[in-house]
Design a protein around this motif. Structure first.
Motif, PDB file in Angstrom:
ATOM      1  N   ALA A  79      14.807  44.147  39.349  1.00 38.84           N
ATOM      2  CA  ALA A  79      13.743  44.662  38.485  1.00 38.84           C
ATOM      3  C   ALA A  79      13.826  44.003  37.114  1.00 38.84           C
ATOM      4  O   ALA A  79      14.847  43.425  36.744  1.00 38.84           O
ATOM      5  N   LEU A  80      12.729  44.110  36.368  1.00 37.64           N
ATOM      6  CA  LEU A  80      12.733  43.708  34.967  1.00 37.64           C
ATOM      7  C   LEU A  80      13.340  44.827  34.134  1.00 37.64           C
ATOM      8  O   LEU A  80      13.571  45.939  34.629  1.00 37.64           O
ATOM      9  N   TYR A  81      13.574  44.567  32.842  1.00 37.21           N
ATOM     10  CA  TYR A  81      14.187  45.524  31.919  1.00 37.21           C
ATOM     11  C   TYR A  81      13.481  46.874  31.890  1.00 37.21           C
ATOM     12  O   TYR A  81      14.096  47.904  31.644  1.00 37.21           O
ATOM     13  N   ASP A  82      12.169  46.901  32.165  1.00 42.08           N
ATOM     14  CA  ASP A  82      11.400  48.139  32.088  1.00 42.08           C
ATOM     15  C   ASP A  82      11.144  48.768  33.461  1.00 42.08           C
ATOM     16  O   ASP A  82      10.369  49.710  33.585  1.00 42.08           O
ATOM     17  N   GLY A  83      11.792  48.239  34.489  1.00 35.93           N
ATOM     18  CA  GLY A  83      11.667  48.808  35.823  1.00 35.93           C
ATOM     19  C   GLY A  83      10.611  48.169  36.704  1.00 35.93           C
ATOM     20  O   GLY A  83      10.486  48.536  37.869  1.00 35.93           O
ATOM     21  N   ARG A  84       9.848  47.196  36.182  1.00 37.09           N
ATOM     22  CA  ARG A  84       8.873  46.521  37.038  1.00 37.09           C
ATOM     23  C   ARG A  84       9.600  45.772  38.149  1.00 37.09           C
ATOM     24  O   ARG A  84      10.546  45.033  37.899  1.00 37.09           O
ATOM     25  N   ASP A  85       9.155  45.978  39.369  1.00 34.58           N
ATOM     26  CA  ASP A  85       9.792  45.417  40.559  1.00 34.58           C
ATOM     27  C   ASP A  85       9.528  43.906  40.644  1.00 34.58           C
ATOM     28  O   ASP A  85       8.394  43.466  40.592  1.00 34.58           O
ATOM     29  N   ILE A  86      10.605  43.125  40.758  1.00 37.32           N
ATOM     30  CA  ILE A  86      10.480  41.678  40.977  1.00 37.32           C
ATOM     31  C   ILE A  86      11.298  41.253  42.192  1.00 37.32           C
ATOM     32  O   ILE A  86      11.767  40.131  42.293  1.00 37.32           O
ATOM     33  N   SER A  87      11.426  42.188  43.136  1.00 35.70           N
ATOM     34  CA  SER A  87      12.261  41.962  44.314  1.00 35.70           C
ATOM     35  C   SER A  87      11.518  41.312  45.469  1.00 35.70           C
ATOM     36  O   SER A  87      12.147  40.959  46.469  1.00 35.70           O
ATOM     37  N   GLY A  88      10.195  41.197  45.371  1.00 34.79           N
ATOM     38  CA  GLY A  88       9.435  40.645  46.488  1.00 34.79           C
ATOM     39  C   GLY A  88       9.598  41.479  47.750  1.00 34.79           C
ATOM     40  O   GLY A  88       9.510  40.959  48.858  1.00 34.79           O
ATOM     41  N   GLY A  89       9.875  42.765  47.584  1.00 35.16           N
ATOM     42  CA  GLY A  89      10.047  43.658  48.728  1.00 35.16           C
ATOM     43  C   GLY A  89      11.444  43.662  49.331  1.00 35.16           C
ATOM     44  O   GLY A  89      11.696  44.347  50.317  1.00 35.16           O
ATOM     45  N   HIS A  90      12.378  42.916  48.745  1.00 34.91           N
ATOM     46  CA  HIS A  90      13.752  42.871  49.253  1.00 34.91           C
ATOM     47  C   HIS A  90      14.541  44.079  48.748  1.00 34.91           C
ATOM     48  O   HIS A  90      14.718  44.240  47.534  1.00 34.91           O
ATOM     49  N   ARG A  91      14.999  44.907  49.644  1.00 34.84           N
ATOM     50  CA  ARG A  91      15.842  46.066  49.333  1.00 34.84           C
ATOM     51  C   ARG A  91      17.151  45.891  50.094  1.00 34.84           C
ATOM     52  O   ARG A  91      17.165  45.368  51.206  1.00 34.84           O
ATOM     53  N   TYR A  92      18.259  46.334  49.487  1.00 33.35           N
ATOM     54  CA  TYR A  92      19.570  46.138  50.090  1.00 33.35           C
ATOM     55  C   TYR A  92      20.351  47.447  50.091  1.00 33.35           C
ATOM     56  O   TYR A  92      20.405  48.126  49.063  1.00 33.35           O
ATOM     57  N   LYS A  93      20.969  47.781  51.223  1.00 32.87           N
ATOM     58  CA  LYS A  93      21.936  48.873  51.248  1.00 32.87           C
ATOM     59  C   LYS A  93      23.244  48.294  50.742  1.00 32.87           C
ATOM     60  O   LYS A  93      23.720  47.282  51.257  1.00 32.87           O
ATOM     61  N   SER A  94      23.821  48.934  49.739  1.00 31.38           N
ATOM     62  CA  SER A  94      25.067  48.449  49.154  1.00 31.38           C
ATOM     63  C   SER A  94      26.164  49.471  49.397  1.00 31.38           C
ATOM     64  O   SER A  94      26.032  50.636  49.018  1.00 31.38           O
ATOM     65  N   TYR A  95      27.240  49.043  50.023  1.00 32.48           N
ATOM     66  CA  TYR A  95      28.379  49.893  50.358  1.00 32.48           C
ATOM     67  C   TYR A  95      29.575  49.557  49.468  1.00 32.48           C
ATOM     68  O   TYR A  95      29.623  48.491  48.855  1.00 32.48           O
ATOM     69  N   LYS A  96      30.549  50.436  49.436  1.00 30.70           N
ATOM     70  CA  LYS A  96      31.777  50.219  48.647  1.00 30.70           C
ATOM     71  C   LYS A  96      32.412  48.877  49.004  1.00 30.70           C
ATOM     72  O   LYS A  96      32.591  48.556  50.172  1.00 30.70           O
ATOM     73  N   GLY A  97      32.713  48.087  47.965  1.00 28.36           N
ATOM     74  CA  GLY A  97      33.372  46.797  48.140  1.00 28.36           C
ATOM     75  C   GLY A  97      32.444  45.652  48.506  1.00 28.36           C
ATOM     76  O   GLY A  97      32.871  44.510  48.596  1.00 28.36           O
ATOM     77  N   GLN A  98      31.169  45.919  48.682  1.00 23.71           N
ATOM     78  CA  GLN A  98      30.220  44.897  49.123  1.00 23.71           C
ATOM     79  C   GLN A  98      29.664  44.080  47.966  1.00 23.71           C
ATOM     80  O   GLN A  98      29.299  44.622  46.932  1.00 23.71           O
ATOM     81  N   VAL A  99      29.590  42.764  48.174  1.00 22.40           N
ATOM     82  CA  VAL A  99      28.922  41.859  47.239  1.00 22.40           C
ATOM     83  C   VAL A  99      27.537  41.563  47.801  1.00 22.40           C
ATOM     84  O   VAL A  99      27.387  41.263  48.986  1.00 22.40           O
ATOM     85  N   THR A 100      26.520  41.667  46.952  1.00 25.84           N
ATOM     86  CA  THR A 100      25.136  41.390  47.347  1.00 25.84           C
ATOM     87  C   THR A 100      24.515  40.434  46.345  1.00 25.84           C
ATOM     88  O   THR A 100      24.642  40.624  45.139  1.00 25.84           O
ATOM     89  N   ASN A 101      23.854  39.405  46.845  1.00 29.34           N
ATOM     90  CA  ASN A 101      23.056  38.500  46.010  1.00 29.34           C
ATOM     91  C   ASN A 101      21.599  38.896  46.204  1.00 29.34           C
ATOM     92  O   ASN A 101      21.058  38.759  47.298  1.00 29.34           O
ATOM     93  N   LEU A 102      20.974  39.395  45.139  1.00 31.63           N
ATOM     94  CA  LEU A 102      19.629  39.956  45.223  1.00 31.63           C
ATOM     95  C   LEU A 102      18.559  38.903  44.960  1.00 31.63           C
ATOM     96  O   LEU A 102      18.560  38.252  43.913  1.00 31.63           O
ATOM     97  N   TRP A 103      17.627  38.779  45.902  1.00 40.46           N
ATOM     98  CA  TRP A 103      16.483  37.891  45.742  1.00 40.46           C
ATOM     99  C   TRP A 103      15.615  38.414  44.603  1.00 40.46           C
ATOM    100  O   TRP A 103      15.449  39.621  44.445  1.00 40.46           O
ATOM    101  N   ASN A 104      15.053  37.497  43.817  1.00 44.20           N
ATOM    102  CA  ASN A 104      14.154  37.882  42.724  1.00 44.20           C
ATOM    103  C   ASN A 104      13.300  36.695  42.326  1.00 44.20           C
ATOM    104  O   ASN A 104      13.612  35.560  42.678  1.00 44.20           O
ATOM    105  N   ASN A 105      12.229  36.960  41.593  1.00 43.08           N
ATOM    106  CA  ASN A 105      11.410  35.874  41.052  1.00 43.08           C
ATOM    107  C   ASN A 105      11.165  36.082  39.556  1.00 43.08           C
ATOM    108  O   ASN A 105      10.099  35.793  39.045  1.00 43.08           O
TER     109      ASN A 105
END
Length: 137
Positions: A79-105
């Protein structure tokens, strides 16, 4: 004459090293890790990381260190600083110890230097924490 050529050569090498030293951190982007701690409630399921400047077209980096919540995961997106979504619809479940690289534009749409954050959601009572950076190496 040979002495002048030698001085010019040494000066050129030193200038090149100086330029590379100055430019290298800029090319790497904003990759230092910032701590985050998010709290979730059934009646208030959203939270986010602190905002930071995004410097490159790379993915966001996130590592979730701890989760104390039923189901043991949170859902995260770019997201942007004000909460506007820039994920292109990509959502990720994040679990303990998991590294995630988040798609964005973010940089593609709003230019280098835009303030960004990671938004998250979990409809449950609990918390999670970890580290993130706006750019990956």
């Amino acid at each position: 004459m040979l002495h002048k050529k030698f001085i010019v050569l040494i000066a050129s090498i030193l200038m090149t090293i100086g330029v590379v030293t100055i430019v290298s951190p800029v090319l790497a982007g904003n990759t230092s890790q910032t701590y985050w701690h998010n709290v979730y409630r059934i009646w208030s399921p959203y939270d986010h990381t602190p905002a930071r400047r995004k410097e490159t077209k790379s993915a966001y980096y996130n590592k979730t260190n701890h989760i104390k919540i039923s189901g043991n995961y949170i859902v995260i997106w770019a997201a942007l600083y004000d909460g506007r979504d820039i994920s292109g619809g990509h959502r990720y479940k994040s679990y303990k110890g998991q590294v995630t690289n988040l798609w964005n534009n973010a940089v593609e749409r709003y230019k280098k230097g835009v303030q960004v954050r990671i938004d998250s959601k979990r409809v449950a009572n609990g918390w999670a924490d970890g580290v993130w950076s706006p750019d990956t190496k």
